[in-house]
Scaffold this motif. Structure first.
Motif, mmCIF file in Angstrom:
data_model
loop_
_atom_site.group_PDB
_atom_site.id
_atom_site.type_symbol
_atom_site.label_atom_id
_atom_site.label_comp_id
_atom_site.label_asym_id
_atom_site.label_seq_id
_atom_site.Cartn_x
_atom_site.Cartn_y
_atom_site.Cartn_z
ATOM 1 N N MET A 36 -63.022 16.359 -32.359
ATOM 2 C CA MET A 36 -62.462 16.298 -31.013
ATOM 3 C C MET A 36 -61.021 16.806 -31.010
ATOM 4 O O MET A 36 -60.621 17.578 -30.126
ATOM 5 N N ALA A 37 -60.236 16.410 -32.001
ATOM 6 C CA ALA A 37 -58.850 16.881 -32.099
ATOM 7 C C ALA A 37 -58.808 18.388 -32.306
ATOM 8 O O ALA A 37 -58.008 19.097 -31.670
ATOM 9 N N ASP A 38 -59.673 18.901 -33.173
ATOM 10 C CA ASP A 38 -59.743 20.357 -33.394
ATOM 11 C C ASP A 38 -60.071 21.093 -32.105
ATOM 12 O O ASP A 38 -59.453 22.118 -31.777
ATOM 13 N N ALA A 39 -61.043 20.574 -31.386
ATOM 14 C CA ALA A 39 -61.484 21.228 -30.152
ATOM 15 C C ALA A 39 -60.394 21.202 -29.088
ATOM 16 O O ALA A 39 -60.223 22.176 -28.335
ATOM 17 N N LEU A 40 -59.658 20.112 -29.007
ATOM 18 C CA LEU A 40 -58.567 20.018 -28.032
ATOM 19 C C LEU A 40 -57.459 21.008 -28.355
ATOM 20 O O LEU A 40 -56.908 21.652 -27.457
ATOM 21 N N GLU A 41 -57.137 21.120 -29.618
ATOM 22 C CA GLU A 41 -56.117 22.096 -30.027
ATOM 23 C C GLU A 41 -56.575 23.516 -29.702
ATOM 24 O O GLU A 41 -55.785 24.337 -29.223
ATOM 25 N N ALA A 43 -58.656 24.414 -27.380
ATOM 26 C CA ALA A 43 -58.768 24.594 -25.920
ATOM 27 C C ALA A 43 -57.469 24.286 -25.183
ATOM 28 O O ALA A 43 -57.460 24.231 -23.949
ATOM 29 N N ALA A 44 -56.377 24.104 -25.911
ATOM 30 C CA ALA A 44 -55.122 23.666 -25.291
ATOM 31 C C ALA A 44 -54.661 24.593 -24.175
ATOM 32 O O ALA A 44 -54.217 24.137 -23.113
ATOM 33 N N SER A 45 -54.772 25.884 -24.379
ATOM 34 C CA SER A 45 -54.312 26.817 -23.348
ATOM 35 C C SER A 45 -55.161 26.729 -22.091
ATOM 36 O O SER A 45 -54.646 26.812 -20.962
ATOM 37 N N ASN A 46 -56.474 26.544 -22.248
ATOM 38 C CA ASN A 46 -57.361 26.417 -21.085
ATOM 39 C C ASN A 46 -57.073 25.142 -20.307
ATOM 40 O O ASN A 46 -57.042 25.141 -19.064
ATOM 41 N N ILE A 47 -56.869 24.041 -21.032
ATOM 42 C CA ILE A 47 -56.559 22.766 -20.369
ATOM 43 C C ILE A 47 -55.211 22.866 -19.660
ATOM 44 O O ILE A 47 -55.043 22.383 -18.529
ATOM 45 N N ALA A 48 -54.238 23.512 -20.308
ATOM 46 C CA ALA A 48 -52.911 23.669 -19.708
ATOM 47 C C ALA A 48 -52.975 24.511 -18.437
ATOM 48 O O ALA A 48 -52.260 24.239 -17.464
ATOM 49 N N GLU A 49 -53.824 25.522 -18.439
ATOM 50 C CA GLU A 49 -53.991 26.345 -17.230
ATOM 51 C C GLU A 49 -54.585 25.528 -16.096
ATOM 52 O O GLU A 49 -54.186 25.653 -14.937
ATOM 53 N N ALA A 50 -55.562 24.675 -16.426
ATOM 54 C CA ALA A 50 -56.144 23.792 -15.410
ATOM 55 C C ALA A 50 -55.082 22.846 -14.871
ATOM 56 O O ALA A 50 -55.036 22.546 -13.672
ATOM 57 N N ASN A 51 -54.209 22.386 -15.767
ATOM 58 C CA ASN A 51 -53.138 21.478 -15.356
ATOM 59 C C ASN A 51 -52.158 22.160 -14.410
ATOM 60 O O ASN A 51 -51.628 21.527 -13.473
ATOM 61 N N LYS A 52 -51.907 23.452 -14.627
ATOM 62 C CA LYS A 52 -51.009 24.191 -13.731
ATOM 63 C C LYS A 52 -51.546 24.184 -12.299
ATOM 64 O O LYS A 52 -50.771 24.109 -11.339
ATOM 65 N N LYS A 53 -52.862 24.274 -12.156
ATOM 66 C CA LYS A 53 -53.467 24.210 -10.820
ATOM 67 C C LYS A 53 -53.187 22.854 -10.172
ATOM 68 O O LYS A 53 -52.833 22.774 -8.998
ATOM 69 N N ASP A 54 -53.369 21.788 -10.968
ATOM 70 C CA ASP A 54 -53.114 20.447 -10.435
ATOM 71 C C ASP A 54 -51.653 20.272 -10.059
ATOM 72 O O ASP A 54 -51.329 19.700 -9.005
ATOM 73 N N LEU A 55 -50.748 20.754 -10.912
ATOM 74 C CA LEU A 55 -49.318 20.636 -10.637
ATOM 75 C C LEU A 55 -48.930 21.409 -9.370
ATOM 76 O O LEU A 55 -48.159 20.907 -8.547
ATOM 77 N N LYS A 72 -47.944 16.225 -15.617
ATOM 78 C CA LYS A 72 -47.771 17.398 -16.484
ATOM 79 C C LYS A 72 -48.495 17.220 -17.811
ATOM 80 O O LYS A 72 -48.341 16.219 -18.502
ATOM 81 N N PHE A 73 -49.316 18.212 -18.156
ATOM 82 C CA PHE A 73 -50.076 18.188 -19.409
ATOM 83 C C PHE A 73 -50.099 19.605 -19.964
ATOM 84 O O PHE A 73 -51.123 20.294 -19.947
ATOM 85 N N ASP A 74 -48.929 20.016 -20.462
ATOM 86 C CA ASP A 74 -48.800 21.363 -21.003
ATOM 87 C C ASP A 74 -49.304 21.391 -22.445
ATOM 88 O O ASP A 74 -49.765 20.381 -22.987
ATOM 89 N N GLU A 75 -49.219 22.548 -23.080
ATOM 90 C CA GLU A 75 -49.773 22.679 -24.429
ATOM 91 C C GLU A 75 -49.106 21.738 -25.419
ATOM 92 O O GLU A 75 -49.755 21.212 -26.317
ATOM 93 N N GLU A 76 -47.816 21.514 -25.246
ATOM 94 C CA GLU A 76 -47.109 20.592 -26.145
ATOM 95 C C GLU A 76 -47.681 19.181 -26.040
ATOM 96 O O GLU A 76 -47.917 18.509 -27.049
ATOM 97 N N ARG A 77 -47.921 18.729 -24.816
ATOM 98 C CA ARG A 77 -48.470 17.378 -24.636
ATOM 99 C C ARG A 77 -49.928 17.306 -25.069
ATOM 100 O O ARG A 77 -50.384 16.262 -25.560
ATOM 101 N N ILE A 78 -50.660 18.379 -24.889
ATOM 102 C CA ILE A 78 -52.056 18.412 -25.351
ATOM 103 C C ILE A 78 -52.098 18.316 -26.869
ATOM 104 O O ILE A 78 -52.920 17.578 -27.446
ATOM 105 N N GLN A 79 -51.211 19.058 -27.528
ATOM 106 C CA GLN A 79 -51.134 18.979 -28.992
ATOM 107 C C GLN A 79 -50.762 17.574 -29.442
ATOM 108 O O GLN A 79 -51.281 17.060 -30.442
#
Length: 425
Positions: A36-41, A43-55, A72-79
């Motif tokens: 799960m941690a590997d997959a999140l890392e 997919a971090a850019s995709n999740i961050a892009e989705a977060n930009k829409k929410d923001l 806010k859930f940018d790549e740094e926070r996802i990592q």
């Protein structure tokens, strides 16, 4: 099919997935978390892009700065979340731990062991990190999860859950173990509250209004997390060099979180000297002070550059600001401070800044909150900081769990009795 029926059906699917997952041992759960941690890392850019829409949508709707920071859930926070998942994998598995055990006079051997809660429901607002935290904690503690993360984080939560469910499928576990009802809107949250017999326990995490609504409305057992009307008391024995950075950190590091300090209580013996120093430091961070009459007079006469000063009202003492605002009051001593806290605190976290041992111990004994810190920032009231990897929330109730909730708090117990033909007379 009604929304109630849809939520109940999803919860029942989660229960089925949970019963199958109950056979997974610690090694399998840890391997799943690492994947799960590997997959999140990945997919971090995709999740961050989705977060930009929410923001973007939240900003357009006028969401305040504190809530935007939580959202806010940018790549740094996802990592950072992925790192927390790995930390949870390294923690001791609570399932199967023996709480106590003994042999009865008739020879029956009794053991009380930790077991998962079952299907846990979570209702929260604009906190996309919670999606990952709760999923990881549920997997390690052997629970299933039904999540309602709110409309503000809809795209972010959806992206995160897709990653988690993909990992479950690829590991030969049911994706139903971790589910969301975000697509059902507010009605989905209401149906979760009414899903008695389908959801085993419900945890609300968010504003005071959200928590109160869940507590009042729910027919499902609730673990109540609390709003944070958090206090810092500066005693006459305080080391001022410690006090200023502690208060600045507690108030300004992240203003929109429940463990941020909201009220400052200062002993009258040091108020004249200390208040101008801390006010000047807070002014540099644009904190607006809402002062009682004594502190207002001291601060007004100090002519502090940039100070934003208002007279406190009764509502100020009750309010959790979640913004760059802070209530300030001069008190007679630690007992006066404890009385003020007893009247207005939400029972979350309080800090005493003092060097006198007797005063510290008396304050600790007098204050009935989930956490009392001594000469340290209130920002440490956090599951990650307490060594839990992450947290389900911070409980301010007194039954089952209190304070930051981690793996142990996500279990209940089961009694097992080993006999050899005994019957009761």
């Amino acid at each position: 099919m009604s929304v109630d029926d849809l939520v109940n059906a999803r919860a029942d699917c989660a229960r089925k997935a949970w019963r199958n997952f109950a056979h997974a041992d610690t090694r399998a759960k840890n391997a799943l978390l690492e994947k799960m941690a590997d997959a999140l890392e990945f997919a971090a850019s995709n999740i961050a892009e989705a977060n930009k829409k929410d923001l973007k949508e939240a900003e357009a709707k006028g969401m305040d700065a504190g809530k935007l920071d939580r959202l806010k859930f940018d790549e740094e926070r996802i990592q950072a979340s992925a790192k927390s998942v790995r930390k949870i994998a390294q923690l001791q598995d609570p399932v199967g731990q023996v709480v106590r055990g003994y042999t009865l006079p008739n020879g029956i051997k009794l053991s009380q062991i930790r077991v998962p809660m079952g299907v846990m429901g979570m209702i929260y607002e604009a906190r996309p990190n919670v999606t990952i935290d709760v999923a990881a904690l549920c997997i390690k503690s052997g629970n299933a999860a039904i999540l309602r993360g709110g409309s503000a984080a809809l795209h972010t939560n959806q992206a995160s859950i897709e990653v988690i469910q993909s990992v479950l499928k690829n590991s030969n576990f049911s994706a139903d173990l971790i589910q969301s009802v975000d697509d059902l809107g507010r009605d989905g949250a209401t149906s979760m509250m009414h899903a008695h017999g389908h959801i085993d326990v419900l945890v609300p995490r968010g504003s005071a209004n959200l928590i109160a609504a869940v507590v009042q409305e729910s027919t499902v057992p609730v673990i109540e997390t609390g709003a944070g009307n958090v206090h810092i008391y500066v005693d006459k024995s305080a080391d001022i060099k410690k006090a200023v950075p502690i208060i600045i950190n507690a108030k300004t590091q992240r203003v929109g979180v429940c463990n941020a300090a909201e009220k400052l209580l200062v002993h009258k013996a040091v108020a004249q000297e200390f208040l101008p120093k801390i006010a000047a430091a807070l002014a540099e961070h644009n904190v607006i002070l809402h002062a009682d009459d004594k502190s207002y007079d001291i601060l007004q006469s100090a002519n502090i550059q940039g100070l934003q000063l208002e007279r406190a009202t009764e509502e100020d003492w009750k309010r959790e600001y979640l913004s760059l605002n802070m209530g300030v009051k001069v008190v007679d001593d630690y007992t006066d401070a404890a009385s003020h806290i007893a009247k207005y605190s939400t029972g979350h976290t309080e800090t005493i800044i003092a060097e006198d041992y007797s005063t510290i111990q008396s304050f600790i004994a007098s204050v009935d909150s989930a956490v009392v810190m001594v000469n340290a920032s209130t920002r440490f009231t956090d599951g990650g900081e307490f060594g839990f990897g992450a947290e389900l929330g911070i409980s301010t109730q007194k039954l089952h769990a209190r304070g930051p909730m981690g793996l142990l708090e996500m279990t209940t117990t089961k009694w097992i009795g080993y006999g050899d033909g005994q019957i009761r007379a």
